[in-house]
Every structure is written in structure tokens, then in C-alpha cells.
Design a protein around this motif. Structure first.
Motif, PDB file in Angstrom:
ATOM      1  N   GLY A 122       0.792  -1.222   0.000  1.00  9.92           N
ATOM      2  CA  GLY A 122       0.000   0.000   0.000  1.00  9.92           C
ATOM      3  C   GLY A 122       0.826   1.274   0.000  1.00  9.92           C
ATOM      4  O   GLY A 122       0.349   2.333   0.388  1.00  9.92           O
ATOM      5  N   LEU A 123       2.080   1.179  -0.447  1.00 11.00           N
ATOM      6  CA  LEU A 123       2.921   2.372  -0.569  1.00 11.00           C
ATOM      7  C   LEU A 123       2.599   3.074  -1.888  1.00 11.00           C
ATOM      8  O   LEU A 123       2.152   2.439  -2.840  1.00 11.00           O
ATOM      9  CB  LEU A 123       4.398   1.981  -0.537  1.00 11.00           C
ATOM     10  N   PRO A 124       2.862   4.375  -1.966  1.00 10.42           N
ATOM     11  CA  PRO A 124       2.614   5.070  -3.238  1.00 10.42           C
ATOM     12  C   PRO A 124       3.476   4.480  -4.369  1.00 10.42           C
ATOM     13  O   PRO A 124       4.689   4.336  -4.215  1.00 10.42           O
ATOM     14  CB  PRO A 124       3.023   6.512  -2.950  1.00 10.42           C
ATOM     15  N   ASN A 125       2.841   4.138  -5.480  1.00  8.09           N
ATOM     16  CA  ASN A 125       3.548   3.535  -6.610  1.00  8.09           C
ATOM     17  C   ASN A 125       4.589   4.462  -7.216  1.00  8.09           C
ATOM     18  O   ASN A 125       5.592   3.996  -7.755  1.00  8.09           O
ATOM     19  CB  ASN A 125       2.565   3.124  -7.706  1.00  8.09           C
ATOM     20  N   TRP A 126       4.383   5.761  -7.145  1.00  5.90           N
ATOM     21  CA  TRP A 126       5.319   6.683  -7.788  1.00  5.90           C
ATOM     22  C   TRP A 126       6.715   6.574  -7.184  1.00  5.90           C
ATOM     23  O   TRP A 126       7.703   6.840  -7.852  1.00  5.90           O
ATOM     24  CB  TRP A 126       4.809   8.124  -7.748  1.00  5.90           C
ATOM     25  N   ILE A 127       6.787   6.149  -5.918  1.00  3.67           N
ATOM     26  CA  ILE A 127       8.092   5.983  -5.270  1.00  3.67           C
ATOM     27  C   ILE A 127       8.929   4.951  -6.022  1.00  3.67           C
ATOM     28  O   ILE A 127      10.139   5.109  -6.171  1.00  3.67           O
ATOM     29  CB  ILE A 127       7.922   5.571  -3.791  1.00  3.67           C
ATOM     30  N   TYR A 128       8.289   3.919  -6.513  1.00  6.22           N
ATOM     31  CA  TYR A 128       8.995   2.898  -7.273  1.00  6.22           C
ATOM     32  C   TYR A 128       9.247   3.342  -8.711  1.00  6.22           C
ATOM     33  O   TYR A 128      10.304   3.109  -9.269  1.00  6.22           O
ATOM     34  CB  TYR A 128       8.188   1.597  -7.298  1.00  6.22           C
ATOM     35  N   VAL A 129       8.246   3.965  -9.313  1.00  5.70           N
ATOM     36  CA  VAL A 129       8.272   4.265 -10.748  1.00  5.70           C
ATOM     37  C   VAL A 129       9.185   5.445 -11.083  1.00  5.70           C
ATOM     38  O   VAL A 129       9.765   5.489 -12.166  1.00  5.70           O
ATOM     39  CB  VAL A 129       6.830   4.518 -11.246  1.00  5.70           C
ATOM     40  N   VAL A 130       9.353   6.390 -10.182  1.00  2.00           N
ATOM     41  CA  VAL A 130      10.135   7.596 -10.480  1.00  2.00           C
ATOM     42  C   VAL A 130      11.592   7.262 -10.796  1.00  2.00           C
ATOM     43  O   VAL A 130      12.277   8.024 -11.479  1.00  2.00           O
ATOM     44  CB  VAL A 130      10.027   8.626  -9.333  1.00  2.00           C
ATOM     45  N   TRP A 131      12.044   6.117 -10.361  1.00  2.17           N
ATOM     46  CA  TRP A 131      13.432   5.728 -10.613  1.00  2.17           C
ATOM     47  C   TRP A 131      13.677   5.374 -12.076  1.00  2.17           C
ATOM     48  O   TRP A 131      14.809   5.445 -12.544  1.00  2.17           O
ATOM     49  CB  TRP A 131      13.830   4.568  -9.698  1.00  2.17           C
ATOM     50  N   LEU A 132      12.641   4.988 -12.807  1.00  2.00           N
ATOM     51  CA  LEU A 132      12.813   4.638 -14.214  1.00  2.00           C
ATOM     52  C   LEU A 132      13.323   5.823 -15.036  1.00  2.00           C
ATOM     53  O   LEU A 132      14.373   5.702 -15.679  1.00  2.00           O
ATOM     54  CB  LEU A 132      11.501   4.086 -14.792  1.00  2.00           C
ATOM     55  N   PRO A 133      12.665   6.979 -15.029  1.00  2.00           N
ATOM     56  CA  PRO A 133      13.217   8.096 -15.805  1.00  2.00           C
ATOM     57  C   PRO A 133      14.528   8.631 -15.231  1.00  2.00           C
ATOM     58  O   PRO A 133      15.403   9.058 -15.991  1.00  2.00           O
ATOM     59  CB  PRO A 133      12.111   9.157 -15.767  1.00  2.00           C
ATOM     60  N   LEU A 134      14.692   8.590 -13.927  1.00  2.00           N
ATOM     61  CA  LEU A 134      15.944   9.073 -13.336  1.00  2.00           C
ATOM     62  C   LEU A 134      17.136   8.222 -13.771  1.00  2.00           C
ATOM     63  O   LEU A 134      18.189   8.745 -14.137  1.00  2.00           O
ATOM     64  CB  LEU A 134      15.846   9.086 -11.808  1.00  2.00           C
ATOM     65  N   MET A 135      16.957   6.923 -13.756  1.00  2.00           N
ATOM     66  CA  MET A 135      18.060   6.047 -14.137  1.00  2.00           C
ATOM     67  C   MET A 135      18.270   6.062 -15.651  1.00  2.00           C
ATOM     68  O   MET A 135      19.407   5.920 -16.113  1.00  2.00           O
ATOM     69  CB  MET A 135      17.818   4.622 -13.624  1.00  2.00           C
ATOM     70  N   ALA A 136      17.208   6.239 -16.435  1.00  2.00           N
ATOM     71  CA  ALA A 136      17.382   6.390 -17.888  1.00  2.00           C
ATOM     72  C   ALA A 136      18.218   7.638 -18.175  1.00  2.00           C
ATOM     73  O   ALA A 136      19.110   7.614 -19.035  1.00  2.00           O
ATOM     74  CB  ALA A 136      16.028   6.462 -18.586  1.00  2.00           C
ATOM     75  N   LEU A 137      17.956   8.706 -17.448  1.00  2.00           N
ATOM     76  CA  LEU A 137      18.741   9.928 -17.604  1.00  2.00           C
ATOM     77  C   LEU A 137      20.203   9.702 -17.207  1.00  2.00           C
ATOM     78  O   LEU A 137      21.130  10.165 -17.895  1.00  2.00           O
ATOM     79  CB  LEU A 137      18.136  11.066 -16.777  1.00  2.00           C
ATOM     80  N   ALA A 138      20.425   8.962 -16.133  1.00  2.00           N
ATOM     81  CA  ALA A 138      21.796   8.661 -15.698  1.00  2.00           C
ATOM     82  C   ALA A 138      22.537   7.867 -16.771  1.00  2.00           C
ATOM     83  O   ALA A 138      23.708   8.142 -17.060  1.00  2.00           O
ATOM     84  CB  ALA A 138      21.773   7.881 -14.380  1.00  2.00           C
ATOM     85  N   ILE A 139      21.861   6.901 -17.381  1.00  2.00           N
ATOM     86  CA  ILE A 139      22.491   6.120 -18.445  1.00  2.00           C
ATOM     87  C   ILE A 139      22.812   7.017 -19.634  1.00  2.00           C
ATOM     88  O   ILE A 139      23.881   6.903 -20.243  1.00  2.00           O
ATOM     89  CB  ILE A 139      21.601   4.933 -18.870  1.00  2.00           C
ATOM     90  N   MET A 140      21.901   7.932 -19.961  1.00  2.00           N
ATOM     91  CA  MET A 140      22.141   8.851 -21.080  1.00  2.00           C
ATOM     92  C   MET A 140      23.363   9.723 -20.824  1.00  2.00           C
ATOM     93  O   MET A 140      24.182   9.940 -21.727  1.00  2.00           O
ATOM     94  CB  MET A 140      20.895   9.715 -21.318  1.00  2.00           C
ATOM     95  N   VAL A 141      23.490  10.219 -19.611  1.00  2.00           N
ATOM     96  CA  VAL A 141      24.648  11.047 -19.250  1.00  2.00           C
ATOM     97  C   VAL A 141      25.932  10.243 -19.376  1.00  2.00           C
ATOM     98  O   VAL A 141      26.924  10.696 -19.972  1.00  2.00           O
ATOM     99  CB  VAL A 141      24.493  11.623 -17.821  1.00  2.00           C
ATOM    100  N   ARG A 142      25.930   9.018 -18.854  1.00  2.00           N
ATOM    101  CA  ARG A 142      27.134   8.184 -18.901  1.00  2.00           C
ATOM    102  C   ARG A 142      27.467   7.763 -20.331  1.00  2.00           C
ATOM    103  O   ARG A 142      28.640   7.678 -20.695  1.00  2.00           O
ATOM    104  CB  ARG A 142      26.980   6.960 -18.006  1.00  2.00           C
ATOM    105  N   MET A 143      26.456   7.512 -21.152  1.00  2.00           N
ATOM    106  CA  MET A 143      26.719   7.182 -22.551  1.00  2.00           C
ATOM    107  C   MET A 143      27.345   8.368 -23.284  1.00  2.00           C
ATOM    108  O   MET A 143      28.232   8.191 -24.121  1.00  2.00           O
ATOM    109  CB  MET A 143      25.422   6.781 -23.259  1.00  2.00           C
ATOM    110  N   THR A 144      26.882   9.567 -22.959  1.00  2.00           N
ATOM    111  CA  THR A 144      27.427  10.765 -23.595  1.00  2.00           C
ATOM    112  C   THR A 144      28.877  10.984 -23.165  1.00  2.00           C
ATOM    113  O   THR A 144      29.731  11.306 -23.989  1.00  2.00           O
ATOM    114  CB  THR A 144      26.554  11.991 -23.255  1.00  2.00           C
ATOM    115  N   GLN A 145      29.165  10.791 -21.882  1.00  2.00           N
ATOM    116  CA  GLN A 145      30.547  10.897 -21.414  1.00  2.00           C
ATOM    117  C   GLN A 145      31.430   9.878 -22.124  1.00  2.00           C
ATOM    118  O   GLN A 145      32.548  10.194 -22.553  1.00  2.00           O
ATOM    119  CB  GLN A 145      30.620  10.673 -19.900  1.00  2.00           C
TER     120      GLN A 145
END
Length: 163
Positions: A122-145
Motif C-alpha cells: 500500500g505504498l505510493p507507486n510513484w516511489i517505485y516508478v520515479v526511478w525509471l526516468p531518473l536512471m534512464a537519464l543517468a544512463i544517457m549522461v554516462r553514454m554521452t561521457q
């Protein structure tokens, strides 16, 4: 040149996620063995940490140029054509991760707005889901580097020292 590894937040995040999975699983096994019951939260948290571990590990691999790919073309092209291949690889990754970022952010926002709760705890689902775009962004940054390093002919220091 320092041999000390650089601080990489995604590497720490992956390590913490793995430790959490181990501790949760161990605790659940001990409790189940001792009491014939189990913790209710273990599956929900373990799946979340496993997904987080996967994306954080993907960011680490992207930075170190260690993603699975077919290198046959890279090995047989002249150096002048390699830059084009690097750019095409980067663009393909950016497209996939950009789509993941966009739809993941929309999904997280909807989960937040709808106030959806996880079925197990019964925890808010967004707590789990928000990590998807954050980690996609992290991968994009590392790929660019990594792209910039490859275009300049640099190799990752940490990989060189490990071999």
C-alpha cells in the motif's frame, strides 16, 4: 594519474541495492525458518531493488563502454569511419533511452496524480516508478561521457588499471 576510483553515484546505488536485496532475503529466510511465517514486504522491495540494481549497473556499464554489442564492424573499419559508428551507436541508445525517459516520467507523474498504491504494502507507486526516468537519464549522461572519451581516443582509466 590517480589510481583511486572516481565517485560514481550509480555504482554506489547499485551496491546498496544489492546489499539491500541480500539483507532482505537473508532476513526473510531466517524468519521463515524460525517462525514458519515470512515478511510481507520482501517481494515488493526485492523486485524494486533488483530493477534499481539493473538500471544503475547499466549506467556503470555505459560509462565504461562495457555494454554488449557486436564489435566486428568496429575492429575492421578504418579509424576515420569509427567516429561515425560511435555516433550512430550513441544516437540509437539516446533514442531508446529518450523514449524510456519520456514515458517513464509520464507514468511516474500519473502514478503520483492518481495516488495509486502498491498492491502488496500500500505504498505510493510513484516511489517505485520515479526511478525509471531518473536512471534512464543517468544512463544517457554516462553514454554521452563515454562517447566523448571514445571520440577523443581515450580509454577508461579504471578499466585499464583493472586489466
Amino acid at each position: 594519474m590517480s589510481r583511486r576510483p572516481k565517485f560514481r553515484p550509480e555504482a554506489w546505488l547499485a551496491s546498496l541495492a544489492l546489499i539491500a536485496i541480500c539483507l532482505i532475503s537473508l532476513g526473510n529466510v531466517i524468519v521463515r525458518y524460525a517462525t514458519d511465517a515470512s515478511f510481507a514486504f520482501t517481494e515488493e522491495f526485492s523486485v524494486f531493488f533488483l530493477v534499481l540494481l539493473t538500471f544503475a549497473g547499466a549506467a556503470v556499464a555505459a560509462r565504461h563502454n562495457q555494454h554488449i554489442r557486436i564489435e566486428l564492424i568496429e575492429h575492421h573499419l578504418p579509424k576515420s569511419a569509427l567516429k561515425l559508428v560511435y555516433l550512430l551507436q550513441w544516437m540509437a541508445g539516446m533514442i531508446v533511452l529518450g523514449i524510456t525517459l519520456w514515458y517513464g516520467a509520464q507514468f511516474a507523474l500519473e502514478e503520483y496524480q492518481w495516488e495509486s498504491l502498491s498492491p502488496g504494502l500500500g505504498l505510493p507507486n510513484w516511489i517505485y516508478v520515479v526511478w525509471l526516468p531518473l536512471m534512464a537519464l543517468a544512463i544517457m549522461v554516462r553514454m554521452t561521457q563515454n562517447l566523448f572519451d571514445r571520440l577523443q581516443g581515450k580509454q577508461d582509466e579504471e578499466v585499464i588499471h583493472e586489466s
